[in-house]
Design an enzyme around this catalytic site. Structure first.
Site, PDB file in Angstrom:
ATOM      1  CG  ASP A  51      -1.823   1.186   1.248  1.00 42.35           C
ATOM      2  OD1 ASP A  51      -1.387   2.292   0.904  1.00 42.35           O
ATOM      3  OD2 ASP A  51      -2.997   0.993   1.577  1.00 42.35           O
ATOM      4  CG  HIS A  52       1.371   4.341  -3.153  1.00 40.51           C
ATOM      5  ND1 HIS A  52       0.130   4.025  -3.632  1.00 40.51           N
ATOM      6  CD2 HIS A  52       1.455   5.690  -3.210  1.00 40.51           C
ATOM      7  CE1 HIS A  52      -0.498   5.126  -3.972  1.00 40.51           C
ATOM      8  NE2 HIS A  52       0.283   6.161  -3.726  1.00 40.51           N
ATOM      9  CE  LYS A  70       1.141   8.932  -0.720  1.00 41.02           C
ATOM     10  NZ  LYS A  70       1.616   9.641  -1.891  1.00 41.02           N
ATOM     11  CD  GLU A 127      -6.267  10.584  -6.597  1.00 44.09           C
ATOM     12  OE1 GLU A 127      -5.278  10.446  -7.324  1.00 44.09           O
ATOM     13  OE2 GLU A 127      -7.156   9.736  -6.473  1.00 44.09           O
ATOM     14  CG  ASP A 157      -8.431   3.351  -6.888  1.00 45.30           C
ATOM     15  OD1 ASP A 157      -7.542   2.513  -7.137  1.00 45.30           O
ATOM     16  OD2 ASP A 157      -8.307   4.574  -7.139  1.00 45.30           O
ATOM     17  CG  HIS A 210      -4.281   4.375  -0.656  1.00 43.87           C
ATOM     18  ND1 HIS A 210      -3.299   3.420  -0.641  1.00 43.87           N
ATOM     19  CD2 HIS A 210      -4.473   4.662  -1.972  1.00 43.87           C
ATOM     20  CE1 HIS A 210      -2.918   3.153  -1.877  1.00 43.87           C
ATOM     21  NE2 HIS A 210      -3.622   3.887  -2.701  1.00 43.87           N
TER      22      HIS A 210
HETATM   23  C1  BG6 Z   1      -3.571   4.587  -6.221  1.00 45.99           C
HETATM   24  C2  BG6 Z   1      -4.935   4.618  -6.837  1.00 45.99           C
HETATM   25  O1  BG6 Z   1      -3.446   3.506  -5.336  1.00 45.99           O
HETATM   26  O2  BG6 Z   1      -3.343   5.798  -5.519  1.00 45.99           O
HETATM   27  C3  BG6 Z   1      -5.076   5.811  -7.764  1.00 45.99           C
HETATM   28  O3  BG6 Z   1      -5.149   3.428  -7.573  1.00 45.99           O
HETATM   29  C4  BG6 Z   1      -4.730   7.086  -7.039  1.00 45.99           C
HETATM   30  O4  BG6 Z   1      -6.398   5.898  -8.294  1.00 45.99           O
HETATM   31  C5  BG6 Z   1      -3.381   6.963  -6.336  1.00 45.99           C
HETATM   32  O5  BG6 Z   1      -4.677   8.133  -8.000  1.00 45.99           O
HETATM   33  C6  BG6 Z   1      -3.127   8.161  -5.439  1.00 45.99           C
HETATM   34  O6  BG6 Z   1      -1.820   8.100  -4.963  1.00 45.99           O
HETATM   35  P1  BG6 Z   1      -1.028   9.412  -4.554  1.00 45.99           P
HETATM   36  O7  BG6 Z   1       0.266   8.908  -4.013  1.00 45.99           O
HETATM   37  O8  BG6 Z   1      -0.875  10.217  -5.809  1.00 45.99           O
HETATM   38  O9  BG6 Z   1      -1.870  10.123  -3.548  1.00 45.99           O
END
Ligand code: BG6
Length: 479
Positions: free
Chosen positions: A167-168, A172, A206, A225, A230
């Site tokens: 989970d990126h 952060k 976003e 998503d 997240h």
């Molecule tokens: C991803 C989603 O996991 O995270 C995308 O699939 C989203 O839809 C993105 O745009 C948002 O990541 P960040 O790091 O730009 O906030």
């Protein structure tokens, strides 16, 4: 590192640039090779130029060093294969040669419907051994049941310690700083609870639309998503108890407890506690953008949500009665990710101006933590104004460059540290909470409410808080 889905957006836009930076900074082992795998018939040279084009565009002139790229591209290779075909894995095994005592990272940058097949085929081809690691991108499935099936298949091939579910958001910097803030400073712990906190807001807004991901997004929507992963991860880090140690098991044990303590949102509650939205045409940064249903690969009668807000509740001693308001959406006025901790008002007001009492943790666009306090305006009389004690993490640490989340997470995979990755039970607990919400929307056929691109979301969003006498935090620039 073998990257399945090597010609996809994730590999070209995120993984390769992150690996380039790690290479440039001397953080990759000299022997490490990166092999991209996909169905398109590219030669290794073709792939290297494709990768270079994308990395140059992503990295920007000032950071892209052609000489350094040469060294990086020597690590790169490309192998044409169809990941759904068992026989292609036998060819892959042959191409790779002996697996003896070599750490192999299999990065599945593919659609989740391939996860099970890839794991099974790796096993059959003898490519899964105790030195292997497998990395999965979210979403892990599209429901509890599908996530359980994927986890079970992976579990029959790999030990849980070999599975890295990314989970990126956990990569952060500020997200990790949230743990530092809570668990390395005594200041907040005594007041980090229902007695002193009125509510929490977690917003991930976003400006981007669905881009070229219509096919995927039509199946996912904002709740799968963003919320299932997240936003719930952020909620866990705010709400978890201090872990016994800062290691993978202790941290994840505490996060699971939070997910398990979430009060289910079922049936009727779905109407009161959630808002779904979908963007219509509007303007982002002065440019016209089309409605969601006119995006590529999106059904023109689509009822997929591009915005969701939820009032969540963590039912335990620490958080009883404290609402956690979550919201996320695409094509909003601004790109910001923030967590607001709203403390309760002072018990007896001496001054007319009220109080601020807010802790704001900003993950994006800049990384900062600010404590909003009331202070006296200089001059005659007690005129108070809210002011911020502001910690800008970029300037505090005089960073040259902000690490991308993927850089940190890829290094952790290489080091075998899974603290910042989701454990099997964590993913399943998150689905267990999200599934009934989706079901409730289907049962009561709650169509998403329209909101113009460039706004702050559907009108109904305000009611979620206003009916409790609260307000959403305003991001600068939002309307
Ligand atoms: C991803 C989603 O996991 O995270 C995308 O699939 C989203 O839809 C993105 O745009 C948002 O990541 P960040 O790091 O730009 O906030």
């Amino acid at each position: 590192m073998l990257v399945f889905g090597g010609t996809g957006d994730l590999a070209l836009h995120k993984l390769l640039p992150a690996l380039y930076y790690l290479h440039r900074d001397g953080r990759l082992h000299a022997d490490m090779r990166i092999i991209a795998l996909a169905r398109s018939k590219h030669s290794s040279a073709d792939y290297k130029s494709l990768a270079e084009r994308h990395c140059r565009a992503k990295i920007g002139k000032s950071d892209f060093d052609p000489q350094c790229w040469q060294g990086f591209s020597d690590r790169l290779d490309y192998f044409t294969m169809d990941a759904s075909q068992r026989t292609d894995f036998a060819r892959l095994a042959q191409y790779l040669g002996s697996t003896e005592k070599r750490v192999r990272v299999y990065y599945l940058a593919t659609a989740p419907d391939l996860f099970e097949a890839i794991a099974a085929h790796l096993k059959t081809a003898g490519l899964a051994d105790p030195y292997s690691r497998i990395v999965l991108e979210k979403p892990i499935g599209h429901s509890l049941q599908s996530a359980q099936a994927i986890n079970a298949s992976l579990g029959s091939v790999f030990d849980e310690s070999q599975v890295f579910r990314i989970d990126h958001y956990l990569g952060k910097e500020t997200v990790q700083n949230l743990m530092a803030l809570r668990f390395a400073n005594m200041l907040f712990e005594p007041i980090w609870r229902a007695a002193h906190i009125d509510h929490v807001q977690i917003s991930v807004c976003e400006t981007l639309g669905v881009e070229n991901r219509g096919n995927y997004y039509e199946q996912a929507g904002a709740v799968r998503d963003m919320v299932q992963n997240h936003l719930l991860q952020l909620l866990c880090l705010v709400a978890m108890e201090p872990p016994v140690r800062f290691d993978a098991e202790s941290v994840r044990n505490e996060k699971v407890k939070v997910l398990e303590a979430l009060r289910p949102i079922t049936d009727q509650d779905v109407r009161d506690k959630t808002v779904r939205g979908q963007y219509t045409a509007g303007q982002i940064a002065g440019q016209p953008v089309p409605a969601y249903y006119f995006e590529k690969n999106v059904d023109n009668d689509s009822d997929t949500e591009t915005f969701v807000a939820i009032q969540a509740q963590v039912e335990n001693w620490r958080w009883a009665g404290v609402p956690f308001y979550l919201r996320t959406g695409k094509r909003l006025a601004e790109k910001t990710s923030e967590i607001l901790i709203q403390f309760k008002p002072v018990p007896h007001a001496l001054f007319a101006e009220g109080d601020a009492n807010q802790l704001l943790i900003r993950l994006q666009p800049e990384e900062r933590i600010s404590l909003h306090l009331m202070a006296k305006n200089p001059g005659k009389g007690m005129k108070l104004e809210p002011v911020a004690l502001d910690l800008n993490l970029a300037t505090a640490f005089k960073q040259q460059r902000r690490w991308d989340a993927y850089e940190r997470l890829l290094l952790d995979v290489i080091d075998g540290d899974s603290t910042l990755f989701m454990r099997r039970d964590e993913v399943e607990a998150a689905w267990r909470w999200v599934d009934p919400i989706i079901k409730g929307w289907q049962q009561h056929y709650q169509r998403p409410r329209p909101y113009p691109a460039g706004s702050s979301g559907p009108e109904q969003l305000q009611h979620l808080l206003e009916r409790h006498g609260r307000k959403w935090m305003q991001s600068p620039g939002s309307t």
